[in-house]
Design an enzyme around this catalytic site. Sequence first.
Site, PDB file in Angstrom:
ATOM      1  CE  LYS A  52     -93.338  19.555  61.902  1.00 42.02           C
ATOM      2  NZ  LYS A  52     -94.459  20.524  61.869  1.00 42.02           N
ATOM      3  CB  SER A 306     -86.176  22.365  64.282  1.00 44.13           C
ATOM      4  OG  SER A 306     -85.884  22.703  62.934  1.00 44.13           O
TER       5      SER A 306
END
Length: 405
Positions: A52, A306
Amino acid sequence: MTVGLAEVRAAARELDGVVKETPLLDSRVLSEAVGVDVLLKAENLQRTGSFKVRGAYVRMSRLTADEKARGVVAASAGNHAQGVALAAALLGIRAVIFMPVDAALPKVAATREHGAEVRLVGLTVDDALVAAHDEAERTGAVFIHPFDHPDVVAGQGTLGLDVLAQCPDVRTVLVPMGGGGLVAGVAAALAEAAPHVRVVAVQASQVASYGAAREAGHVVSVPVRPTMADGIAVGRTGQVPFELLDRLGVDVVGVSEDDLSRALLLVAERAKLLVEPAGAAGVAALLAAADRGDSPFEGPVVAVLSGGNVDPVVLLRVIRHGLVAAGRYLQLRIMLDDRPGSLARLLEILAVRGCNIMHIDHGRTDVGLSVDTVAVRLQVETKGPGHQEEVVAALREAGYALVAG
């Protein structure tokens, strides 16, 4: 503004020295399971524990001086919050981040440690989003969307360039998908830099918003049903990501809760990596394919891990679920004669075959039991499906009537 290779490369230049090039690791166990070479992109080892920060930093670095002076506001349950908080600290921008009141304490603490002001509001991320938008309107602060902005998509897409540099012969990239910023960015970069590479979005089947949008031909909202993969539990795909994914024809697959928990357990046991359930979605897709006995992914395959920001309490529950899904726990219900030594003889059979008793319930009051019978329920730790079959066969050979499950 469109997002293509030029935009992703520009974002990569801005991120030079800001993000780490996370490792790409071979996975022998997955390669053997699916019959092609599999590598794991360990983005869970990125700064703040997820991808992110890539998109957050690019978006915020491009704000005007006036916008930076007004500060930023965001809403998140964890990963986006930490990405925005770190980017704000690096850029000298004041950040206010709204999080649900039951957000995981480690994620709240990490966000505050980066210097952001955290305000706990509401029960869901949607409640936090409303509060964040209200704050932005009231103060003039800039709202930083977690995925639905071209700068964010371009920043996330830099991960695709990393994969290509580390594995030039990659043929398939499996990317966990919630709102779509990461997979759209990766797809946009690779569509030009390596058009032979197939990018596949992987969603939790419980919240398959992109699949629904593809069927409808436009963005739609779907119910957010409970899923352990809270990081990708997004009920509406972003408009910017959807337009990119639709134009590029990116495929989507769904994974079950069992697939996700098995994947997290496998990554922890065999790759020695701590990954959150959402971050293991690509691995879950590979395990599901192996179970079906098909090979839908051309290798070498890169599965993107991720994120790794998982609450230890959630991790404990998910690992337990994964052990059940992987055939490591056996549930038994056995009828015994109500005589001294009956239970001891049963437990001796289990002990000889290397079983560990996790839980046992010895009941005499179940409906339907005769006066000289007891019902014994056991949860037994085994070494896997093959061991379970051996144990059940041994019990039946000893004359026990039982139901496994």
